[in-house]
Design a protein around this motif. Structure first.
Motif, PDB file in Angstrom:
ATOM      1  N   THR A  21      46.971 -68.575   4.906  1.00 32.20           N
ATOM      2  CA  THR A  21      45.699 -68.644   5.737  1.00 32.20           C
ATOM      3  C   THR A  21      44.824 -68.491   4.488  1.00 32.20           C
ATOM      4  O   THR A  21      44.753 -67.680   3.765  1.00 32.20           O
ATOM      5  N   ALA A  22      43.707 -69.267   4.730  1.00 26.56           N
ATOM      6  CA  ALA A  22      42.357 -69.128   3.870  1.00 26.56           C
ATOM      7  C   ALA A  22      41.266 -68.805   4.419  1.00 26.56           C
ATOM      8  O   ALA A  22      40.996 -69.267   5.635  1.00 26.56           O
ATOM      9  N   ALA A  23      40.461 -68.102   3.865  1.00 24.73           N
ATOM     10  CA  ALA A  23      39.142 -67.680   4.334  1.00 24.73           C
ATOM     11  C   ALA A  23      38.360 -67.606   2.985  1.00 24.73           C
ATOM     12  O   ALA A  23      38.577 -67.713   1.857  1.00 24.73           O
ATOM     13  N   THR A  24      37.131 -67.525   3.209  1.00 25.96           N
ATOM     14  CA  THR A  24      36.006 -66.894   2.231  1.00 25.96           C
ATOM     15  C   THR A  24      35.320 -65.724   2.360  1.00 25.96           C
ATOM     16  O   THR A  24      34.962 -65.338   3.217  1.00 25.96           O
ATOM     17  N   ASP A  25      35.167 -65.080   1.236  1.00 28.95           N
ATOM     18  CA  ASP A  25      34.607 -63.837   1.294  1.00 28.95           C
ATOM     19  C   ASP A  25      33.906 -63.726   0.004  1.00 28.95           C
ATOM     20  O   ASP A  25      34.031 -63.736  -1.274  1.00 28.95           O
TER      21      ASP A  25
END
Length: 125
Positions: A21-25
């Motif tokens: 799973t990918a997200a941006t921080d």
């Protein structure tokens, strides 16, 4: 990680025994990997790490839920490291468990990749 600095999942894939799973921080792409990275399941990770044509991408891979990795994972991470570095970005691994870190040490990849004890440390650099 502050919740307001993370966008929703922008990539989610599952191949057999592996999910990514990918997200941006804070402008950093964060991949959360769960399961086993091997020649049968590695394509999901390879796809998530493929940022071709995007300059200066910074990626943290949270490995806390990875229980096994074989040579396919080694090749995936080495290829991604080279590709991201050439594009002016970087790759950092976080929370790598003892079994996987041993695999990285055996082949010397622990001296090539930027490995951090926690996700927060990897994000801070």
């Amino acid at each position: 990680m502050e919740e307001d600095s993370v966008s929703g999942a922008e990539f989610a894939a599952s191949r057999g025994r592996l999910s990514v799973t990918a997200a941006t921080d804070g402008g950093i792409r964060v991949l959360s990997v769960t399961g086993e990275i091997d020649h049968l399941s590695g394509e999901a990770l390879r796809e998530a790490l493929d940022v071709s044509g995007t300059p200066r991408v910074r990626v943290v891979v949270d490995m806390r839920q990875v229980s096994f990795m074989d040579s396919a994972g080694i090749n995936i991470f080495l290829t991604a490291h080279r590709s991201l570095t050439r594009a002016g970005g970087w790759l950092r691994l976080a929370a790598v468990g003892p079994t996987v870190i041993r695999t990285l040490q055996i082949v010397g990849l622990d001296t090539v990749l930027d490995i951090h004890e926690t996700r927060e440390q990897a994000l801070a650099g």
